[in-house]
Design a protein around this motif. Sequence first.
Motif, PDB file in Angstrom:
ATOM      1  N   LEU A  23       0.800  -0.943   0.242  1.00 25.15           N
ATOM      2  CA  LEU A  23       0.381   0.125  -0.109  1.00 25.15           C
ATOM      3  C   LEU A  23       1.112   0.948   0.005  1.00 25.15           C
ATOM      4  O   LEU A  23       2.204   1.193   0.609  1.00 25.15           O
ATOM      5  CB  LEU A  23      -1.120   0.203   1.114  1.00 25.15           C
ATOM      6  CG  LEU A  23      -2.087  -1.599   1.391  1.00 25.15           C
ATOM      7  CD1 LEU A  23      -2.610  -1.203   2.416  1.00 25.15           C
ATOM      8  CD2 LEU A  23      -2.849  -1.067   0.531  1.00 25.15           C
ATOM      9  N   TRP A  24       0.706   2.195  -0.352  1.00 28.35           N
ATOM     10  CA  TRP A  24       0.981   3.501  -0.573  1.00 28.35           C
ATOM     11  C   TRP A  24      -0.037   4.162   0.485  1.00 28.35           C
ATOM     12  O   TRP A  24      -1.486   3.999   0.469  1.00 28.35           O
ATOM     13  CB  TRP A  24       1.204   4.115  -1.781  1.00 28.35           C
ATOM     14  CG  TRP A  24       2.224   3.640  -2.136  1.00 28.35           C
ATOM     15  CD1 TRP A  24       3.590   3.794  -2.859  1.00 28.35           C
ATOM     16  CD2 TRP A  24       1.961   2.031  -3.212  1.00 28.35           C
ATOM     17  NE1 TRP A  24       4.803   2.975  -3.417  1.00 28.35           N
ATOM     18  CE2 TRP A  24       3.259   2.110  -3.522  1.00 28.35           C
ATOM     19  CE3 TRP A  24       1.123   1.224  -3.531  1.00 28.35           C
ATOM     20  CZ2 TRP A  24       3.091   1.085  -4.837  1.00 28.35           C
ATOM     21  CZ3 TRP A  24       1.052   0.291  -4.253  1.00 28.35           C
ATOM     22  CH2 TRP A  24       2.809  -0.327  -5.116  1.00 28.35           C
ATOM     23  N   ARG A  25       0.823   5.529   1.481  1.00 29.13           N
ATOM     24  CA  ARG A  25       0.080   6.515   1.751  1.00 29.13           C
ATOM     25  C   ARG A  25       0.565   7.939   1.341  1.00 29.13           C
ATOM     26  O   ARG A  25       2.060   7.721   1.569  1.00 29.13           O
ATOM     27  CB  ARG A  25      -0.177   5.948   3.272  1.00 29.13           C
ATOM     28  CG  ARG A  25      -0.445   7.547   3.869  1.00 29.13           C
ATOM     29  CD  ARG A  25      -1.686   7.856   4.535  1.00 29.13           C
ATOM     30  NE  ARG A  25      -2.473   8.619   5.497  1.00 29.13           N
ATOM     31  CZ  ARG A  25      -3.459   9.311   5.149  1.00 29.13           C
ATOM     32  NH1 ARG A  25      -3.846   8.523   4.528  1.00 29.13           N
ATOM     33  NH2 ARG A  25      -3.703  10.526   6.351  1.00 29.13           N
ATOM     34  N   PRO A  55      -5.357   4.346   2.652  1.00 26.95           N
ATOM     35  CA  PRO A  55      -4.180   4.203   2.631  1.00 26.95           C
ATOM     36  C   PRO A  55      -4.620   3.893   0.915  1.00 26.95           C
ATOM     37  O   PRO A  55      -5.633   3.717   0.583  1.00 26.95           O
ATOM     38  CB  PRO A  55      -3.944   3.097   2.715  1.00 26.95           C
ATOM     39  CG  PRO A  55      -4.714   2.143   3.082  1.00 26.95           C
ATOM     40  CD  PRO A  55      -5.810   3.457   3.654  1.00 26.95           C
ATOM     41  N   VAL A  56      -3.911   3.834  -0.145  1.00 31.35           N
ATOM     42  CA  VAL A  56      -3.965   4.227  -1.218  1.00 31.35           C
ATOM     43  C   VAL A  56      -3.358   2.660  -2.202  1.00 31.35           C
ATOM     44  O   VAL A  56      -2.697   2.273  -1.501  1.00 31.35           O
ATOM     45  CB  VAL A  56      -3.639   4.918  -2.581  1.00 31.35           C
ATOM     46  CG1 VAL A  56      -4.991   6.493  -1.854  1.00 31.35           C
ATOM     47  CG2 VAL A  56      -1.911   5.784  -2.752  1.00 31.35           C
ATOM     48  N   LEU A  57      -3.644   2.094  -3.282  1.00 31.06           N
ATOM     49  CA  LEU A  57      -3.678   1.113  -3.785  1.00 31.06           C
ATOM     50  C   LEU A  57      -1.701   1.185  -4.945  1.00 31.06           C
ATOM     51  O   LEU A  57      -2.024   0.081  -5.990  1.00 31.06           O
ATOM     52  CB  LEU A  57      -4.311   0.255  -4.761  1.00 31.06           C
ATOM     53  CG  LEU A  57      -4.790  -0.830  -3.662  1.00 31.06           C
ATOM     54  CD1 LEU A  57      -6.171   0.316  -2.284  1.00 31.06           C
ATOM     55  CD2 LEU A  57      -5.646  -1.801  -3.759  1.00 31.06           C
ATOM     56  N   TYR A  61      -1.230   7.285  -8.396  1.00 34.47           N
ATOM     57  CA  TYR A  61      -2.447   8.051  -7.073  1.00 34.47           C
ATOM     58  C   TYR A  61      -2.005   9.004  -5.630  1.00 34.47           C
ATOM     59  O   TYR A  61      -1.908   9.524  -6.384  1.00 34.47           O
ATOM     60  CB  TYR A  61      -2.897   6.931  -6.673  1.00 34.47           C
ATOM     61  CG  TYR A  61      -4.599   7.723  -5.887  1.00 34.47           C
ATOM     62  CD1 TYR A  61      -4.926   9.272  -6.411  1.00 34.47           C
ATOM     63  CD2 TYR A  61      -5.374   6.739  -4.973  1.00 34.47           C
ATOM     64  CE1 TYR A  61      -5.498   9.205  -5.549  1.00 34.47           C
ATOM     65  CE2 TYR A  61      -6.126   7.641  -4.434  1.00 34.47           C
ATOM     66  CZ  TYR A  61      -6.505   8.691  -4.645  1.00 34.47           C
ATOM     67  OH  TYR A  61      -8.137   8.894  -4.380  1.00 34.47           O
ATOM     68  N   ALA A  62      -0.768   7.738  -5.187  1.00 35.33           N
ATOM     69  CA  ALA A  62      -0.173   8.348  -4.045  1.00 35.33           C
ATOM     70  C   ALA A  62       0.427   9.954  -4.097  1.00 35.33           C
ATOM     71  O   ALA A  62       0.482  10.984  -3.633  1.00 35.33           O
ATOM     72  CB  ALA A  62       1.030   7.421  -3.626  1.00 35.33           C
ATOM     73  N   GLU A 104      -8.965   2.910  -3.497  1.00 34.73           N
ATOM     74  CA  GLU A 104      -8.176   3.053  -1.359  1.00 34.73           C
ATOM     75  C   GLU A 104      -9.018   2.434  -0.820  1.00 34.73           C
ATOM     76  O   GLU A 104      -9.864   1.703  -1.552  1.00 34.73           O
ATOM     77  CB  GLU A 104      -8.250   5.086  -1.394  1.00 34.73           C
ATOM     78  CG  GLU A 104      -9.095   5.248  -2.196  1.00 34.73           C
ATOM     79  CD  GLU A 104      -9.564   6.878  -1.543  1.00 34.73           C
ATOM     80  OE1 GLU A 104      -8.930   7.184  -2.015  1.00 34.73           O
ATOM     81  OE2 GLU A 104     -10.439   7.126  -1.140  1.00 34.73           O
ATOM     82  N   LEU A 105      -8.080   1.759   0.334  1.00 36.76           N
ATOM     83  CA  LEU A 105      -8.810   1.312   0.810  1.00 36.76           C
ATOM     84  C   LEU A 105      -9.486   2.483   2.307  1.00 36.76           C
ATOM     85  O   LEU A 105      -8.623   3.338   2.046  1.00 36.76           O
ATOM     86  CB  LEU A 105      -7.725   0.292   2.249  1.00 36.76           C
ATOM     87  CG  LEU A 105      -7.297  -1.075   0.740  1.00 36.76           C
ATOM     88  CD1 LEU A 105      -6.627  -1.859   1.410  1.00 36.76           C
ATOM     89  CD2 LEU A 105      -8.447  -1.738   0.408  1.00 36.76           C
ATOM     90  N   TRP A 106     -10.403   2.066   2.986  1.00 37.88           N
ATOM     91  CA  TRP A 106     -10.910   3.196   3.989  1.00 37.88           C
ATOM     92  C   TRP A 106     -11.318   2.575   5.155  1.00 37.88           C
ATOM     93  O   TRP A 106     -11.774   0.884   4.978  1.00 37.88           O
ATOM     94  CB  TRP A 106     -12.766   3.988   3.478  1.00 37.88           C
ATOM     95  CG  TRP A 106     -13.107   4.334   2.640  1.00 37.88           C
ATOM     96  CD1 TRP A 106     -12.212   4.695   1.654  1.00 37.88           C
ATOM     97  CD2 TRP A 106     -13.955   4.829   1.502  1.00 37.88           C
ATOM     98  NE1 TRP A 106     -12.093   5.684   0.609  1.00 37.88           N
ATOM     99  CE2 TRP A 106     -13.699   5.657   0.439  1.00 37.88           C
ATOM    100  CE3 TRP A 106     -15.502   4.745   2.284  1.00 37.88           C
ATOM    101  CZ2 TRP A 106     -14.736   6.391  -0.304  1.00 37.88           C
ATOM    102  CZ3 TRP A 106     -16.542   5.299   1.472  1.00 37.88           C
ATOM    103  CH2 TRP A 106     -15.994   5.911   0.232  1.00 37.88           C
ATOM    104  N   VAL A 107     -10.293   2.474   6.080  1.00 42.85           N
ATOM    105  CA  VAL A 107     -10.317   2.242   7.334  1.00 42.85           C
ATOM    106  C   VAL A 107     -10.315   3.253   8.554  1.00 42.85           C
ATOM    107  O   VAL A 107     -10.135   4.187   8.131  1.00 42.85           O
ATOM    108  CB  VAL A 107      -8.566   1.426   7.235  1.00 42.85           C
ATOM    109  CG1 VAL A 107      -8.154   1.049   8.991  1.00 42.85           C
ATOM    110  CG2 VAL A 107      -7.569   0.976   5.860  1.00 42.85           C
TER     111      VAL A 107
END
Length: 133
Positions: A23-25, A55-57, A61-62, A104-107
Amino acid sequence: MTETNDETGTGTVPVPRSGTTTLWRPTGPEELALVEASGWTAWPPRLPEQPIFYPVLNEDYAVRIARDWNVPASGSGYVTRFEVDAGYLERYPVRRAGGETILELWVPAEELAEFNRHIVGRIEVVREFHAQA
């Protein structure tokens, strides 16, 4: 890494071979300082106005967020990369926040401490951007 269509219909996502997912942030200097203070092993708790950790995939994008949003907001932007246990991540559906590669993921903020426990290895800075002087 191979790719497959995800079940949410949001596009193609990486399928890890090693049991982890990369993952990237994108982040600014204040959040990065808190990550460094953790020994590069955890993301800081969200602020009250930040109910979700995103975090992004993908790195592209990051980069766009770090360069185009973080630099104007704080003078610098950083792209971090980290590995998370792939089995744990299955609980978070991939969200498309725009085009095909805007994934992205939404945590939820209240799950971030548990998310941090599933980071494998260290969080590393892979790109940085600074405002022109």
